[in-house]
Design an enzyme around this catalytic site. Sequence first.
Site, PDB file in Angstrom:
ATOM      1  N   LYS A 159     -14.224  -9.077 -15.818  1.00 41.68           N
ATOM      2  CA  LYS A 159     -14.240  -7.520 -16.779  1.00 41.68           C
ATOM      3  C   LYS A 159     -14.637  -8.782 -18.349  1.00 41.68           C
ATOM      4  O   LYS A 159     -15.407  -7.789 -18.441  1.00 41.68           O
ATOM      5  CB  LYS A 159     -12.629  -7.298 -16.936  1.00 41.68           C
ATOM      6  CG  LYS A 159     -12.920  -6.255 -15.062  1.00 41.68           C
ATOM      7  CD  LYS A 159     -11.338  -5.558 -15.841  1.00 41.68           C
ATOM      8  CE  LYS A 159     -11.014  -5.008 -14.458  1.00 41.68           C
ATOM      9  NZ  LYS A 159     -10.194  -4.483 -13.214  1.00 41.68           N
ATOM     10  N   GLN A 202      -4.204  -3.751 -15.895  1.00 48.52           N
ATOM     11  CA  GLN A 202      -4.482  -4.091 -14.633  1.00 48.52           C
ATOM     12  C   GLN A 202      -3.866  -4.133 -13.342  1.00 48.52           C
ATOM     13  O   GLN A 202      -2.145  -4.773 -14.168  1.00 48.52           O
ATOM     14  CB  GLN A 202      -4.750  -6.105 -15.215  1.00 48.52           C
ATOM     15  CG  GLN A 202      -5.523  -6.315 -13.230  1.00 48.52           C
ATOM     16  CD  GLN A 202      -6.584  -6.031 -12.777  1.00 48.52           C
ATOM     17  OE1 GLN A 202      -7.777  -5.539 -14.064  1.00 48.52           O
ATOM     18  NE2 GLN A 202      -6.264  -4.886 -11.863  1.00 48.52           N
ATOM     19  N   ASP A 240      -9.781   3.294 -18.089  1.00 46.09           N
ATOM     20  CA  ASP A 240      -9.632   3.762 -16.484  1.00 46.09           C
ATOM     21  C   ASP A 240      -9.105   4.735 -15.836  1.00 46.09           C
ATOM     22  O   ASP A 240      -9.403   4.551 -14.729  1.00 46.09           O
ATOM     23  CB  ASP A 240      -8.397   2.432 -15.916  1.00 46.09           C
ATOM     24  CG  ASP A 240      -8.455   1.333 -15.374  1.00 46.09           C
ATOM     25  OD1 ASP A 240      -9.980   0.693 -15.289  1.00 46.09           O
ATOM     26  OD2 ASP A 240      -7.681   0.242 -15.635  1.00 46.09           O
TER      27      ASP A 240
END
Length: 291
Positions: A52, A96, A119
Amino acid sequence: MILLDGNKLSEIIRKEIAIRVIDFCGKDHRPPHLAAVLVGNNPASQAYVRNKIKACEEVGFASTLIKKPESISQSELLNLIDSINEDPLIDGYIVQLPVPRHIDEVEINLRIDPNKDVDGFHPNNFGRMALGLSSFLPATPMGIMMMLDRYQIPTDGKHCVVLGRSNIVGTPITLLMSKKSKPGNATVTIAHSRTQNLSQITRSADIIIAALGIPYFVKADMVSDGVCIIDVGINRIDDANSSKGYRLVGDVDFENVKHKCSAISPVPGGVGPMTITALLENTWKAFREKK
Ligand code: NAD
């Protein structure tokens, strides 16, 4: 058979994003900024976050990796989230997953500022998505929708079978595929671990989206000719011939199924890169909406 090449498509879309960054940011604006919070030393999570951050560099975004030890407490992590929420120089961020067992993932998710929730896991965004309002879509389902769109896969009136009902893939992709939109307008069946007569259901599918986390689960005798398959699974299996000792495979028995497909996404190189590209799009959206 069309190979739904997530690497190639991501390269194209990331170039488009990079051009937007150059055009918009020029001398006067700082670039969009994505932060990633990584707790602990899970090797798969480390690899995802690395990819990412690398993708941010590729398109000209700023990025910050905030690493915290496995031993971080719930309140320390919540304080960190508060400080990122208040940081005017961070447009979007992710925590994460998975987080260590002693951390309450739901409480963490609820604390994230929905305007920075790239997200798309916060209930504000999830609810807005369900209502068809503008929101940050969860990155993996969004990446799948981008893939179907760019490859012009017909979805209108088609029967789409989703395997898996998780909050991050199965449930949101079911919602998106059934929406009155393009891609969308599909008749969707969601299957899960308690589904009976699964092969009968998958054989009636025009589109199968497999998100179970079981290597090679979808076999040739479970699908009909002409099906389009999106394989979301990322599974590590032992491989003595690989320098890492393992390799990544999907939820679909790709080699034996592909000849029956009109289109199929590979693993690796399918949905994985598209997920990161969707995250970049969400970060761009967070940046622009703040301006
Ligand atoms: P999860 O473990 O949260 O959910 C798995 C789902 O599969 C469950 O809903 C379960 O009911 C269903 N399931 C299990 N056995 C089944 C069966 N026999 N028949 C039908 N359904 C069954 O999984 P997840 O987080 O959605 O992830 C699924 C897979 O996708 C994993 O391999 C994961 O690594 C991968 N993944 C990939 C990306 C990406 O970017 N490509 C992103 C997220 C997840």
